[in-house]
Design an enzyme around this catalytic site. Structure first.
Site, short mmCIF file in Angstrom:
data_model
loop_
_atom_site.label_atom_id
_atom_site.label_comp_id
_atom_site.label_asym_id
_atom_site.label_seq_id
_atom_site.Cartn_x
_atom_site.Cartn_y
_atom_site.Cartn_z
N LYS A 40 6.55 8.75 0.01
CA LYS A 40 7.10 7.45 -0.43
C LYS A 40 5.99 6.40 -0.25
O LYS A 40 5.70 5.96 0.86
CB LYS A 40 8.33 7.15 0.41
N GLU A 94 2.50 5.48 13.13
CA GLU A 94 1.20 4.79 13.27
C GLU A 94 1.48 3.34 12.91
O GLU A 94 1.75 3.04 11.74
CB GLU A 94 0.16 5.37 12.29
N CYS A 144 -5.57 -1.76 9.83
CA CYS A 144 -4.76 -1.64 11.05
C CYS A 144 -5.62 -1.82 12.29
O CYS A 144 -5.16 -2.39 13.28
CB CYS A 144 -4.05 -0.31 11.08
N GLU A 168 0.55 -9.48 15.17
CA GLU A 168 -0.36 -8.99 14.13
C GLU A 168 -0.26 -9.88 12.90
O GLU A 168 0.83 -10.08 12.36
CB GLU A 168 0.03 -7.56 13.76
P1 NAD Z 1 5.73 -1.91 6.13
O1 NAD Z 1 6.23 -1.39 7.43
O2 NAD Z 1 6.36 -3.12 5.57
O3 NAD Z 1 5.87 -0.79 5.01
C1 NAD Z 1 5.33 0.49 5.17
C2 NAD Z 1 6.12 1.47 4.34
O4 NAD Z 1 7.46 1.51 4.85
C3 NAD Z 1 6.24 1.09 2.86
O5 NAD Z 1 6.16 2.25 2.08
C4 NAD Z 1 7.62 0.49 2.78
O6 NAD Z 1 8.21 0.60 1.50
C5 NAD Z 1 8.38 1.34 3.79
N1 NAD Z 1 9.60 0.72 4.31
C6 NAD Z 1 9.90 -0.60 4.38
N2 NAD Z 1 11.13 -0.77 4.90
C7 NAD Z 1 11.60 0.46 5.19
C8 NAD Z 1 12.81 0.95 5.78
N3 NAD Z 1 13.79 0.13 6.14
N4 NAD Z 1 12.94 2.29 5.94
C9 NAD Z 1 11.95 3.12 5.58
N5 NAD Z 1 10.80 2.72 5.01
C10 NAD Z 1 10.62 1.41 4.82
O7 NAD Z 1 4.16 -2.06 6.31
P2 NAD Z 1 3.10 -2.60 5.24
O8 NAD Z 1 3.31 -4.07 5.14
O9 NAD Z 1 3.14 -1.77 4.01
O10 NAD Z 1 1.73 -2.27 6.01
C11 NAD Z 1 1.21 -3.07 6.98
C12 NAD Z 1 1.50 -2.52 8.36
O11 NAD Z 1 1.00 -1.18 8.47
C13 NAD Z 1 0.77 -3.29 9.43
O12 NAD Z 1 1.61 -3.47 10.54
C14 NAD Z 1 -0.39 -2.39 9.80
O13 NAD Z 1 -0.95 -2.58 11.05
C15 NAD Z 1 0.23 -1.06 9.67
N6 NAD Z 1 -0.82 -0.03 9.54
C16 NAD Z 1 -1.05 0.82 10.59
C17 NAD Z 1 -2.05 1.80 10.51
C18 NAD Z 1 -2.30 2.77 11.64
O14 NAD Z 1 -2.97 3.79 11.43
N7 NAD Z 1 -1.80 2.54 12.83
C19 NAD Z 1 -2.80 1.90 9.35
C20 NAD Z 1 -2.57 1.00 8.31
C21 NAD Z 1 -1.55 0.05 8.41
#
Ligand code: NAD
Length: 495
Positions: free
Chosen positions: A189, A265, A300, A399
């Site tokens: 997804k 993550e 991240c 963040e």
């Molecule tokens: P997000 O949590 O908003 O979304 C991530 C994914 O989750 C998307 O595909 C989204 O559609 C899905 N999602 C959203 N709501 C959901 C729900 N209720 N149930 C299941 N899935 C759902 O994050 P983002 O804005 O896409 O990415 C940014 C975040 O990702 C930041 O916090 C960043 O630090 C983190 N990140 C972490 C790493 C790591 O390796 N630790 C790497 C990259 C990004």
């Protein structure tokens, strides 16, 4: 060599509307609804993707389950899976520029970064796990003479992978590589605002001969498709990269469905700590600027808190600001751009909001702080440095996920480590010092998944990445990533 005219030849190509990929079929969502994809380069509609529903997610899980149970992939010899995955990596590599440009139009990362960190890294990652899978042996336990104790590795079943928008291919490959090599089936997804390049590599997987149903992709809203996967009774492993808020929901969903394994993550607020004995402060300032401002800070592990020793504070901040000012922010398809677009308008508004809050809490905008190039319709922000940030301020605790650096001075090692550890996060850190003993002491003292010493960023697939505290609970990359996707099964045999 990156060539502007080759990039320009691809930058305006029409992008056909994308469908779901379930059981090898390209299909509309159950309702036929679609989602408009806006390019962060100019805010214009790029194409549409299918707005998947709960039933679509369930259908994809059923296809993945059928593929797993009939053994079309799970029972192939590891060497046979390896061959198909290597072919897949070759097909991706052959389309490097096309995939990179498509991805940039979708998510706004600067093109040079997209080629290396997105496509290049995805290719390396898939090859790494493909090459590794036929070199993993089981174990014979040291039992008594009348017993043979064997430990087998077996694929677990259906994996749901939910990924974010900042590096869709790289992070997608961190999940797909080990999950598929291990013999599992996957439902992927992607994020709503960065799915196009992942959909394309899933098509290439079919072209490479990876059987239908083994890699399914369901686009759509996180709270619909993501939630359906999280609550599914037939998903065995959930792997997620994204925000802490969603991560928490996934754990809840796992607990109230089938208790699927759930690996997260999550975010970071990584301290980049510069001591006055760093051997080259100019280099430290330059790398530190890149460590927060590239990809508009949407990394991240971004070094978003600069902790700098008081004795060099003013000099170092001035040097870093010089490098930040020299970074060219703008059109991510211009090969001279060093930082592209913020992925979406909501994120940009959030980034700007943090600047206001930081000022309200006593911080000073030393440089940047504003939206730029608004006339393009795209989402761009200046590299922003905020000084005088106290460790407890919002911009030091939360963040931002944008090009905003919070600067806090410190006196000595003890104080540096205490400030470094004063957030709920523990993903990455940096330490700049010429003192080997101090470097090792700081590596031990800072609670995070990775500590960079005299550099920032760049660890490749050979080493694990995983957070501590609220930055996550599993590891991507390296052979350790297989632990999420291979079950240990014991055979206890009376001889
Ligand atoms: P997000 O949590 O908003 O979304 C991530 C994914 O989750 C998307 O595909 C989204 O559609 C899905 N999602 C959203 N709501 C959901 C729900 N209720 N149930 C299941 N899935 C759902 O994050 P983002 O804005 O896409 O990415 C940014 C975040 O990702 C930041 O916090 C960043 O630090 C983190 N990140 C972490 C790493 C790591 O390796 N630790 C790497 C990259 C990004």
């Amino acid at each position: 060599m990156l060539n502007q005219s080759k990039v320009d030849a691809l930058r305006n190509l029409p992008v056909t509307p994308r469908t779901l990929i379930i059981d090898g079929e390209f299909c509309a969502s159950e309702t036929g609804e679609t989602h408009e994809v806006l390019s962060p380069i100019n805010g214009q509609v790029l194409t549409t993707t299918a707005a998947g529903t709960k039933n679509d997610a369930d259908r994809a899980v059923a296809a993945a389950r059928a593929a797993f149970e009939d053994g079309r992939w799970s029972c192939l010899a590891p060497a046979a899976r390896k061959k198909l995955m290597l072919r897949w990596a070759d097909l991706i590599e052959a389309e490097t520029l096309e995939l990179a440009v498509l991805g940039v139009r979708d998510n706004g990362t600067e093109i040079a970064m997209a080629i290396k960190a997105e496509v290049g890294s995805a290719v390396n990652t898939i090859r790494y796990y493909a090459e590794a899978i036929d070199k993993i042996y089981g174990q014979v336990a040291p039992t008594s003479e009348d017993i043979l104790g064997l430990v087998h590795h077996e694929p677990i079943g259906v994996v749901a992978a939910i990924v974010p928008w900042n590096f869709p291919l790289m992070i997608g490959a961190w999940k797909l590589g080990p999950a598929l090599a291990a013999g599992n089936s996957v439902v992927l997804k992607p994020a709503e605002t960065a799915s196009l390049s992942l959909l394309r590599i899933a098509e290439l997987a079919l072209e490479a001969g990876i059987p239908p149903g083994v890699l399914n992709v369901v686009t759509g809203a996180g709270r619909v498709v993501g939630e359906a996967l999280a609550l599914s009774m037939d998903v065995d492993v959930m792997v997620f990269t994204g925000s802490g808020g969603v991560g928490r929901r996934l754990l809840e969903s796992s607990a109230c469905s089938n208790m699927k394994r759930c690996y997260l993550e999550l975010g970071g607020k990584s301290p980049n700590i510069v001591f006055d004995d760093a051997r080259d402060l100019t280099e430290a300032a330059k790398v530190s600027a890149g460590g927060i401002f590239r990809n508009s800070g949407q990394v991240c592990v971004a070094g978003s808190r600069l902790l700098v020793q008081k004795s060099i504070h003013d000099e170092f901040v001035a040097e870093l600001a010089k490098h930040a000012a020299a970074m060219k922010v703008g059109d991510p398809l211009d090969i001279t751009t060093s930082s592209g677009a913020v992925n979406n308008l909501t994120q940009l508004e959030q980034d700007l909001g943090f600047v206001e809050t930081a000022q309200a809490e006593g911080g000073t905008v030393y440089q940047g702080g504003k939206r730029i190039l608004e006339e393009t319709g795209g989402y761009y922000m200046e590299p922003t440095i905020i000084t005088g940030v106290k460790p407890q301020d919002s911009v030091a605790q939360k963040e931002v996920f944008g090009p905003v650096l919070a600067v806090t001075p410190f006196e000595d090692e003890t104080e540096a480590a205490a400030i470094a550890n004063s957030t709920v996060y523990g993903l990455a850190a940096g330490v700049w010092t010429a003192d080997l003993g101090r470097a090792h002491r700081m590596v031990r003292a800072v609670r995070s998944g990775v500590v960079h010493v005299n550099t920032y960023g760049g660890p490749d697939v050979t080493v694990p990445l995983g957070g501590v505290k609220q930055s996550g609970n599993g590891h991507d990359k390296s052979l350790h990533a297989f632990e999420k996707f291979l079950n240990l099964k014991t055979a206890w045999i009376k001889l």
